[in-house]
Motif scaffolding. Structure first.
Motif, mmCIF file in Angstrom:
data_model
loop_
_atom_site.group_PDB
_atom_site.id
_atom_site.type_symbol
_atom_site.label_atom_id
_atom_site.label_comp_id
_atom_site.label_asym_id
_atom_site.label_seq_id
_atom_site.Cartn_x
_atom_site.Cartn_y
_atom_site.Cartn_z
ATOM 1 N N ALA A 21 12.846 -66.885 -34.856
ATOM 2 C CA ALA A 21 12.944 -68.290 -34.422
ATOM 3 C C ALA A 21 12.119 -68.475 -33.165
ATOM 4 N N GLN A 22 10.851 -68.677 -33.347
ATOM 5 C CA GLN A 22 9.947 -68.740 -32.209
ATOM 6 C C GLN A 22 9.771 -70.156 -31.647
ATOM 7 N N LYS A 23 10.329 -71.157 -32.293
ATOM 8 C CA LYS A 23 10.173 -72.517 -31.774
ATOM 9 C C LYS A 23 11.051 -72.727 -30.545
ATOM 10 N N ILE A 24 10.539 -73.527 -29.615
ATOM 11 C CA ILE A 24 11.308 -73.895 -28.425
ATOM 12 C C ILE A 24 12.166 -75.103 -28.786
ATOM 13 N N ARG A 25 13.473 -74.972 -28.659
ATOM 14 C CA ARG A 25 14.392 -76.029 -29.068
ATOM 15 C C ARG A 25 14.676 -76.962 -27.887
ATOM 16 N N VAL A 26 14.490 -78.248 -28.107
ATOM 17 C CA VAL A 26 14.698 -79.265 -27.071
ATOM 18 C C VAL A 26 15.825 -80.176 -27.523
ATOM 19 N N ALA A 27 16.906 -80.202 -26.768
ATOM 20 C CA ALA A 27 18.051 -81.071 -27.070
ATOM 21 C C ALA A 27 17.992 -82.307 -26.188
ATOM 22 N N CYS A 28 17.893 -83.483 -26.803
ATOM 23 C CA CYS A 28 17.866 -84.753 -26.074
ATOM 24 C C CYS A 28 19.281 -85.323 -26.066
ATOM 25 N N VAL A 29 19.933 -85.218 -24.936
ATOM 26 C CA VAL A 29 21.322 -85.634 -24.764
ATOM 27 C C VAL A 29 21.335 -86.993 -24.082
ATOM 28 N N GLY A 30 22.149 -87.927 -24.590
ATOM 29 C CA GLY A 30 22.158 -89.218 -23.940
ATOM 30 C C GLY A 30 22.990 -90.256 -24.647
ATOM 31 N N ASN A 31 22.668 -91.520 -24.339
ATOM 32 C CA ASN A 31 23.401 -92.656 -24.877
ATOM 33 C C ASN A 31 22.533 -93.410 -25.877
ATOM 34 N N GLY A 68 26.664 -96.013 -26.294
ATOM 35 C CA GLY A 68 27.819 -96.370 -25.477
ATOM 36 C C GLY A 68 28.417 -95.236 -24.685
ATOM 37 N N ALA A 69 27.890 -94.025 -24.807
ATOM 38 C CA ALA A 69 28.507 -92.863 -24.165
ATOM 39 C C ALA A 69 28.393 -92.924 -22.653
ATOM 40 N N ASN A 74 36.350 -89.841 -17.543
ATOM 41 C CA ASN A 74 37.339 -90.912 -17.607
ATOM 42 C C ASN A 74 36.696 -92.263 -17.903
ATOM 43 N N GLY A 75 35.455 -92.232 -18.372
ATOM 44 C CA GLY A 75 34.808 -93.469 -18.786
ATOM 45 C C GLY A 75 35.386 -93.982 -20.086
ATOM 46 N N HIS A 76 34.894 -95.162 -20.502
ATOM 47 C CA HIS A 76 35.492 -95.776 -21.693
ATOM 48 C C HIS A 76 35.060 -95.075 -22.984
ATOM 49 N N LYS A 77 33.987 -94.279 -22.934
ATOM 50 C CA LYS A 77 33.522 -93.576 -24.128
ATOM 51 C C LYS A 77 32.830 -92.282 -23.687
ATOM 52 N N PRO A 78 33.582 -91.284 -23.263
ATOM 53 C CA PRO A 78 32.978 -90.071 -22.685
ATOM 54 C C PRO A 78 32.123 -89.309 -23.692
ATOM 55 N N PHE A 91 23.263 -76.251 -31.194
ATOM 56 C CA PHE A 91 21.822 -76.239 -31.448
ATOM 57 C C PHE A 91 21.137 -75.056 -30.758
ATOM 58 N N ALA A 92 21.837 -74.437 -29.821
ATOM 59 C CA ALA A 92 21.272 -73.315 -29.034
ATOM 60 C C ALA A 92 19.950 -73.710 -28.386
ATOM 61 N N PRO A 93 19.975 -74.759 -27.567
ATOM 62 C CA PRO A 93 18.724 -75.276 -27.014
ATOM 63 C C PRO A 93 18.105 -74.349 -25.973
ATOM 64 N N ASN A 94 16.800 -74.456 -25.864
ATOM 65 C CA ASN A 94 16.080 -73.780 -24.776
ATOM 66 C C ASN A 94 15.790 -74.748 -23.620
ATOM 67 N N ILE A 95 15.741 -76.018 -23.971
ATOM 68 C CA ILE A 95 15.578 -77.070 -22.969
ATOM 69 C C ILE A 95 16.587 -78.160 -23.292
ATOM 70 N N VAL A 96 17.270 -78.676 -22.262
ATOM 71 C CA VAL A 96 18.196 -79.792 -22.433
ATOM 72 C C VAL A 96 17.729 -80.938 -21.538
ATOM 73 N N ILE A 97 17.530 -82.107 -22.137
ATOM 74 C CA ILE A 97 17.152 -83.311 -21.399
ATOM 75 C C ILE A 97 18.365 -84.239 -21.397
ATOM 76 N N ILE A 98 18.957 -84.490 -20.236
ATOM 77 C CA ILE A 98 20.138 -85.348 -20.141
ATOM 78 C C ILE A 98 19.741 -86.701 -19.563
ATOM 79 N N HIS A 99 20.040 -87.756 -20.309
ATOM 80 C CA HIS A 99 19.841 -89.125 -19.811
ATOM 81 C C HIS A 99 21.137 -89.891 -20.028
ATOM 82 N N LEU A 100 21.998 -89.856 -19.030
ATOM 83 C CA LEU A 100 23.284 -90.546 -19.068
ATOM 84 C C LEU A 100 23.493 -91.297 -17.758
ATOM 85 N N GLY A 101 24.409 -92.269 -17.795
ATOM 86 C CA GLY A 101 24.736 -93.038 -16.594
ATOM 87 C C GLY A 101 24.697 -94.537 -16.810
#
Length: 690
Positions: A21-31, A68-69, A74-78, A91-101
């Motif tokens: 599994a030589q690909k770099i896995r990128v997980a896009c986390v967000g709303n 809506g996340a 304790n938010g309305h939709k954690p 997903f066993a990511p190698n990179i995680v991009i978090i865009h929340l708030g």
């Protein structure tokens, strides 16, 4: 992609991945912005999908956005409780991009739980870092929430800023990469039809920003558009030279005999500072990159640099002004260097699709070359700006650089930043509705409607819309050191006089804040004379704006025209601006102002008017003072008799027994003839406090 940076990423991640599994896995986390809510064909047009295309086959990008996340537990939709959270870990990511708030800013979340935000975010980062795949975690400053959102003035504006600040603190505390998704999108409100969710084009900007952060590939060495042969840097101040290059590239700058080096930051921005220098040149400027082709300029200069801006009377060309052939023959200086930023589309009639596409902040202005000879650039340069630059150069004997980005018909609000316009309810109203808003001059609204064919449903911005010209014409210049600003504008705000005064104050303070120069000189032209109803009162309001520190005003009412809004005697106007600069900025002993009202004394049945800069009061034609009136408490004005007495004027009328008020030059097209011994004209004035 930056070669060194790419090799580092590949080696780092290949060491942690199984052989199969030589690909770099990128997980896009967000709303919903990550999910792609509202985007047609989001499976191919959401930002994670567009990111996949940019990164190519060596990467596997997965979308774990949940509409809506909230980041808050304790938010309305954690997000913590949503299936995407668990899937992102599996997903066993190698990179995680978090865009929340974005969803945390609402009044149903932030007021009660804001003190929990930092701890919750740090815990999420730690959770991802502790996965067996040991991913690199990157967090994002939030994409914009624009003023049209129905909760914007109900607390969201303040909570949004609070969250952004906390995200910056979190990135520093957790030692993770911070991706700024706010700034590049903040200048494109047209990509946010509901003021919160980006379109496909907005998602493309997000994808590009994330791509460059992951890869360090910014397209190699690049300079701002206004850099070029014959450019001028500001003397007697540190010389900041900046640009873009691939992350971790090494940039070395040589200017004259001085050098400075830096390593490009991960965000692709580099900047070096050369110690202050005296006026001189030509010097060579060489910018060297270890990864890209060098950039070399044979001739640059050190001197004084000014910005000329406003609307059509500032844009009025050298080859259009009165006696321009004589000017081009007798008043050219090889030590005056000009650069124009010209709008690519500006006209009546409907815009074509191509012209509409140019109405964005990246593409609107066309930059000329720097010129100091009689050529197309100089002949089509601002007549007022050239006269100003020529006059101060002749006096100072140093190179003068001047950039003009004036746009015909543009209103004041188009030149103010969104940050400032979002600060008051009145200007938010202008931001949210520029279609025949009663706060906006009729002509401006009609031109927008004409250009867009009356299509009120378009998401396109018009060049006259609030903030557009700041985004496209001012923001690109804020890293360039200007000595000061000259400004000729107001015609497109003359219907709303008191509003213009507030906007002008806002503009001056806004520019000074962005340039980080609280005392930056700002010299402006008072509108000339023309038969338009409000212009006398407007000129007086401009006189009162001299209360703003470090400003000056050039009177032009004596060189106006009854019917032509573009009078041709522009050299006089530029010279008057130059006299202000020479006196106020360069501390030269030179007359720079005509008579300005100081105060009025009541003397029985007459008024005694006192002036600043009133030495040698006289009329320019030897006739009695024209266009001067007085009134009693009822403010019903009648023509006044006058007598010049030293540096004062006595005014009276047999019709007014107890005079209280006086006004001069209030006729829209005034024939006011009052001057001082320097033959500089008096400003329109009144002693009515508005």
């Amino acid at each position: 992609m930056s070669t060194k940076f790419a090799l580092f990423i590949l080696l780092a991640f290949n060491l942690t991945l199984p052989i199969h599994a030589q690909k770099i896995r990128v997980a896009c986390v967000g709303n919903s912005v990550t999910y792609g809510a509202g985007i047609k064909d989001r499976d191919i047009n959401s930002y994670p999908s567009q990111l996949q295309k940019l990164l190519g086959t060596n990467y596997e990008v997965a979308n774990f956005g949940h509409s809506g996340a909230t980041l808050l537990k304790n938010g309305h939709k954690p997000y913590w409780e949503k299936p995407e959270f668990q899937r992102s870990k599996d997903f066993a990511p190698n990179i995680v991009i978090i865009h929340l708030g974005l969803n945390d800013q609402g009044n149903n979340n932030w007021p009660e739980h804001k003190d929990e935000f930092v701890a919750d975010y740090l815990e999420m980062i730690t959770t991802y870092k502790n996965l067996p795949s040991k991913p690199q975690v990157m967090i994002c400053k939030m994409t914009p929430t624009f003023s049209g959102h129905h909760w914007f003035e109900e607390g969201m504006r303040e909570s949004f800023k609070d969250i952004q600040f906390k995200i910056e603190t979190i990135a520093s505390t957790a030692n993770v990469e911070l991706i700024d998704l706010h700034e590049p999108l903040y200048r494109f409100p047209e990509y946010f039809p509901d003021n919160l969710h980006p379109t496909k084009d907005g998602a493309a900007i997000i994808a590009q920003k994330v791509y460059t952060t992951i890869t360090g590939d910014y397209g190699g060495l690049q300079l701002p558009k206004f850099y070029g042969e014959n450019m001028v840097f500001q003397r007697h101040a540190p010389i900041v030279i900046s640009g873009i290059a691939n992350a971790n590239d090494r940039i070395t700058v040589h200017l004259n005999t001085r050098s400075a080096s830096t390593t490009v930051a991960k965000n692709g921005i580099w900047q070096v500072t050369i110690p202050a220098m005296n006026a001189g040149g030509p010097y060579t400027l060489n910018i060297q990159s270890e990864e890209s082709k060098d950039i070399h300029f044979n001739q640059v200069y050190i001197g004084d640099v000014w910005l000329a801006s406003g609307q059509s009377n500032m844009d009025f060309k050298v080859n259009q002004m009165q006696s321009y052939e004589s000017v081009l023959k007798d008043s050219l200086s090889p030590n005056v260097f000009v650069l124009s930023m010209d709008p690519k589309v500006l006209k009546g009639n409907p815009f074509t699709e191509k012209e509409r596409s140019l109405c964005n902040t990246n593409d609107y202005f066309e930059y000329s070359n720097w010129s100091n000879t009689r050529d197309e650039t100089l002949e089509n340069f601002s007549a007022v700006a050239y006269a100003f630059a020529y006059t101060i150069q002749k006096e100072l004997n140093v190179p003068i650089g001047i950039i003009c980005n004036a746009v015909g018909g543009s209103p004041t609000q188009a030149w103010i930043s969104r940050e400032r316009m979002e600060a008051t309810h009145e200007t938010i109203s202008m931001l949210n509705d520029s279609w025949f808003n009663p706060l906006i001059d009729t002509w401006v609204s009609e031109r927008k409607s004409e250009n867009f064919g009356g299509d009120k449903h378009t998401n396109m911005r018009h060049p006259y819309d609030p903030t557009f010209l700041f985004d496209s014409g001012i923001l690109p210049l804020v890293d360039y050191n200007f000595k000061g600003v000259i400004w000729y504008q107001g015609e497109s705000n003359a219907e709303r006089i008191t509003l213009h005064s507030r906007l002008f104050n806002m503009l001056v303070n806004d520019w000074r804040l962005h340039w980080q120069k609280p005392e930056m000189p700002f010299y402006y032209v008072q509108l000339s004379s023309i038969n338009r109803p409000t212009w006398g009162q407007f000129r007086d309001s401009q006189r009162q704006l001299l209360s703003i520190p470090h400003t000056g005003m050039a009177v032009s009412s004596d060189v106006g025209h009854k019917t032509d809004v573009h009078p041709k005697q522009k050299w006089i106007v530029g010279e008057r601006l130059a006299k202000i600069a020479l006196n106020k900025t360069y501390e030269k002993s030179i007359s720079f102002s005509g008579p300005l009202l100081d105060y009025v004394n009541i003397r029985n049945d007459s008024l005694e008017i006192h002036f600043k800069y009133g030495d040698g009061l006289k009329t320019v034609d030897g006739a009695p003072i024209k266009d001067i009136e007085i009134a009693g408490e009822d403010k019903v004005f009648v023509k006044a008799m006058t007598k010049i007495k030293g540096n004062r004027i006595i005014v009276w009328s047999k019709q007014i027994k107890n005079p209280r008020f006086v006004r001069y030059g209030y006729s829209p097209f005034t024939e006011g003839n009052l001057v001082n011994k320097a033959n500089l004209p008096a400003s329109t004035f009144s002693n009515i406090i508005n």
